[in-house]
Write a protein that holds these residues in place. Structure first.
Motif, PDB file in Angstrom:
ATOM      1  N   ALA A   1       0.832  -1.210   0.000  1.00 41.86           N
ATOM      2  CA  ALA A   1       0.000   0.000   0.000  1.00 41.86           C
ATOM      3  C   ALA A   1       0.863   1.255   0.000  1.00 41.86           C
ATOM      4  CB  ALA A   1      -0.933  -0.008   1.206  1.00 41.86           C
ATOM      5  N   ASN A   2       1.906   1.249   0.805  1.00 44.62           N
ATOM      6  CA  ASN A   2       2.780   2.422   0.885  1.00 44.62           C
ATOM      7  C   ASN A   2       3.606   2.639  -0.380  1.00 44.62           C
ATOM      8  OD1 ASN A   2       1.866   3.192   3.409  1.00 44.62           O
ATOM      9  ND2 ASN A   2       3.380   1.942   4.477  1.00 44.62           N
ATOM     10  N   SER A   3       3.689   1.621  -1.227  1.00 47.87           N
ATOM     11  CA  SER A   3       4.443   1.775  -2.478  1.00 47.87           C
ATOM     12  C   SER A   3       3.559   2.242  -3.637  1.00 47.87           C
ATOM     13  CB  SER A   3       5.120   0.452  -2.846  1.00 47.87           C
ATOM     14  OG  SER A   3       4.147  -0.503  -3.228  1.00 47.87           O
ATOM     15  N   LEU A   4       2.271   2.413  -3.385  1.00 45.56           N
ATOM     16  CA  LEU A   4       1.376   2.900  -4.446  1.00 45.56           C
ATOM     17  C   LEU A   4       1.775   4.321  -4.831  1.00 45.56           C
ATOM     18  CD1 LEU A   4      -1.993   1.516  -3.037  1.00 45.56           C
ATOM     19  CD2 LEU A   4      -0.761   0.697  -5.042  1.00 45.56           C
ATOM     20  N   PRO A   5       1.588   4.699  -6.091  1.00 46.36           N
ATOM     21  CA  PRO A   5       2.089   5.992  -6.562  1.00 46.36           C
ATOM     22  C   PRO A   5       1.411   7.219  -5.943  1.00 46.36           C
ATOM     23  CG  PRO A   5       0.808   4.917  -8.270  1.00 46.36           C
ATOM     24  CD  PRO A   5       0.963   3.925  -7.160  1.00 46.36           C
ATOM     25  N   VAL A   6       0.181   7.054  -5.462  1.00 46.68           N
ATOM     26  CA  VAL A   6      -0.549   8.176  -4.864  1.00 46.68           C
ATOM     27  C   VAL A   6      -1.154   7.701  -3.548  1.00 46.68           C
ATOM     28  CG1 VAL A   6      -2.450   9.818  -5.204  1.00 46.68           C
ATOM     29  CG2 VAL A   6      -1.086   9.073  -7.165  1.00 46.68           C
ATOM     30  N   GLN A   7      -1.021   8.495  -2.502  1.00 45.75           N
ATOM     31  CA  GLN A   7      -1.520   8.103  -1.179  1.00 45.75           C
ATOM     32  C   GLN A   7      -3.031   7.848  -1.193  1.00 45.75           C
ATOM     33  OE1 GLN A   7      -0.566  10.830   1.955  1.00 45.75           O
ATOM     34  NE2 GLN A   7      -1.233   9.435   3.551  1.00 45.75           N
ATOM     35  N   ALA A   8      -3.755   8.551  -2.051  1.00 44.48           N
ATOM     36  CA  ALA A   8      -5.207   8.386  -2.130  1.00 44.48           C
ATOM     37  C   ALA A   8      -5.615   6.985  -2.604  1.00 44.48           C
ATOM     38  CB  ALA A   8      -5.808   9.442  -3.055  1.00 44.48           C
ATOM     39  N   PHE A   9      -4.672   6.222  -3.154  1.00 41.97           N
ATOM     40  CA  PHE A   9      -4.975   4.860  -3.613  1.00 41.97           C
ATOM     41  C   PHE A   9      -4.994   3.841  -2.470  1.00 41.97           C
ATOM     42  CE2 PHE A   9      -2.933   5.679  -8.061  1.00 41.97           C
ATOM     43  CZ  PHE A   9      -3.990   6.501  -8.394  1.00 41.97           C
ATOM     44  N   ILE A  10      -4.495   4.205  -1.303  1.00 42.64           N
ATOM     45  CA  ILE A  10      -4.355   3.238  -0.214  1.00 42.64           C
ATOM     46  C   ILE A  10      -5.709   2.717   0.248  1.00 42.64           C
ATOM     47  CG2 ILE A  10      -3.572   2.911   2.171  1.00 42.64           C
ATOM     48  CD1 ILE A  10      -1.198   4.761   1.495  1.00 42.64           C
ATOM     49  N   THR A  11      -6.664   3.610   0.510  1.00 44.53           N
ATOM     50  CA  THR A  11      -7.980   3.160   0.981  1.00 44.53           C
ATOM     51  C   THR A  11      -8.660   2.253  -0.034  1.00 44.53           C
ATOM     52  OG1 THR A  11      -8.292   5.022   2.483  1.00 44.53           O
ATOM     53  CG2 THR A  11     -10.288   3.918   1.711  1.00 44.53           C
ATOM     54  N   PRO A  12      -8.747   2.631  -1.320  1.00 46.58           N
ATOM     55  CA  PRO A  12      -9.362   1.707  -2.283  1.00 46.58           C
ATOM     56  C   PRO A  12      -8.609   0.365  -2.387  1.00 46.58           C
ATOM     57  CG  PRO A  12      -9.169   3.886  -3.258  1.00 46.58           C
ATOM     58  CD  PRO A  12      -8.450   3.914  -1.942  1.00 46.58           C
ATOM     59  N   TYR A  13      -7.293   0.400  -2.214  1.00 46.73           N
ATOM     60  CA  TYR A  13      -6.509  -0.840  -2.239  1.00 46.73           C
ATOM     61  C   TYR A  13      -6.928  -1.756  -1.084  1.00 46.73           C
ATOM     62  CZ  TYR A  13      -2.477  -3.962  -1.824  1.00 46.73           C
ATOM     63  OH  TYR A  13      -1.657  -5.064  -1.705  1.00 46.73           O
ATOM     64  N   TYR A  14      -7.005  -1.195   0.116  1.00 49.73           N
ATOM     65  CA  TYR A  14      -7.432  -1.987   1.275  1.00 49.73           C
ATOM     66  C   TYR A  14      -8.863  -2.502   1.085  1.00 49.73           C
ATOM     67  CZ  TYR A  14      -3.359  -0.426   4.037  1.00 49.73           C
ATOM     68  OH  TYR A  14      -2.096  -0.192   4.515  1.00 49.73           O
ATOM     69  N   GLN A  15      -9.743  -1.664   0.541  1.00 45.21           N
ATOM     70  CA  GLN A  15     -11.119  -2.096   0.301  1.00 45.21           C
ATOM     71  C   GLN A  15     -11.154  -3.244  -0.699  1.00 45.21           C
ATOM     72  OE1 GLN A  15     -12.580   1.802  -0.771  1.00 45.21           O
ATOM     73  NE2 GLN A  15     -13.711   2.004   1.149  1.00 45.21           N
ATOM     74  N   SER A  16     -10.317  -3.182  -1.734  1.00 43.06           N
ATOM     75  CA  SER A  16     -10.297  -4.251  -2.744  1.00 43.06           C
ATOM     76  C   SER A  16      -9.839  -5.577  -2.158  1.00 43.06           C
ATOM     77  CB  SER A  16      -9.417  -3.859  -3.929  1.00 43.06           C
ATOM     78  OG  SER A  16      -8.042  -3.925  -3.585  1.00 43.06           O
ATOM     79  N   LEU A  17      -9.077  -5.506  -1.072  1.00 45.71           N
ATOM     80  CA  LEU A  17      -8.611  -6.717  -0.393  1.00 45.71           C
ATOM     81  C   LEU A  17      -9.595  -7.192   0.681  1.00 45.71           C
ATOM     82  CD1 LEU A  17      -4.821  -5.846   0.004  1.00 45.71           C
ATOM     83  CD2 LEU A  17      -5.887  -7.344  -1.697  1.00 45.71           C
TER      84      LEU A  17
END
Length: 151
Positions: A85-101
């Protein structure tokens, strides 16, 4: 949950398309059914149950069924998921990433909404049990109550 409309529930559910859900019907005493959230429309959720897509309507004031996302609490995040999650290019992607998991995340509905910053579980729209745990409970209920409707 009281205080959250059907359209607000749809906003929350729309962020978890692809996740498993547990459905219990309020009009009968059947076991919980497990499906996969496949889509939404203006007043309903599309759930795939055993390969069959079913629209389940949501109404304000009338509760025909209880639908809960099968999510994981954030305390189950692993270090490898956090690193990814921390390696995603934009911090705003973290929440959708966690939701997708399938992780439970605080919700945002609208500015000033009383349910903002609450977890989906706190809104009674999520369950932290797995599909396997629910099936075990269904099987136990069958043994205890001898549900003849399934034959």
């Amino acid at each position: 949950m009281d205080g959250i409309t059907a359209s607000e529930q749809l906003i929350i559910f729309s962020r978890y398309i692809g996740q498993q859900v547990a459905i219990s019907y309020t009009l009968n005493d059947e076991e919980e059914t497990i499906g996969t959230l496949a889509g939404i429309k203006e007043n309903a959720l599309l759930v795939n149950i055993d390969g069959i897509n079913r629209w389940i309507p949501l109404y304000d004031g009338i509760k025909l069924s209880q639908i809960k996302l099968l999510l994981k609490p954030l305390k189950k995040l692993t270090s490898s998921i956090i690193v990814a999650a921390n390696s995603l290019p934009v911090q705003a992607f973290i929440t959708p990433y966690y939701q997708s998991l399938g992780f439970d995340m605080p919700v945002f509905i609208a500015p000033g909404h009383p349910c903002n910053c609450k977890y989906v579980y706190e809104l009674e729209l999520a369950d932290y049990r797995s599909a396997e745990e629910i099936q075990e409970q269904n099987d136990t209920m069958f043994v205890v109550h001898g549900d003849r409707r399934r034959f």
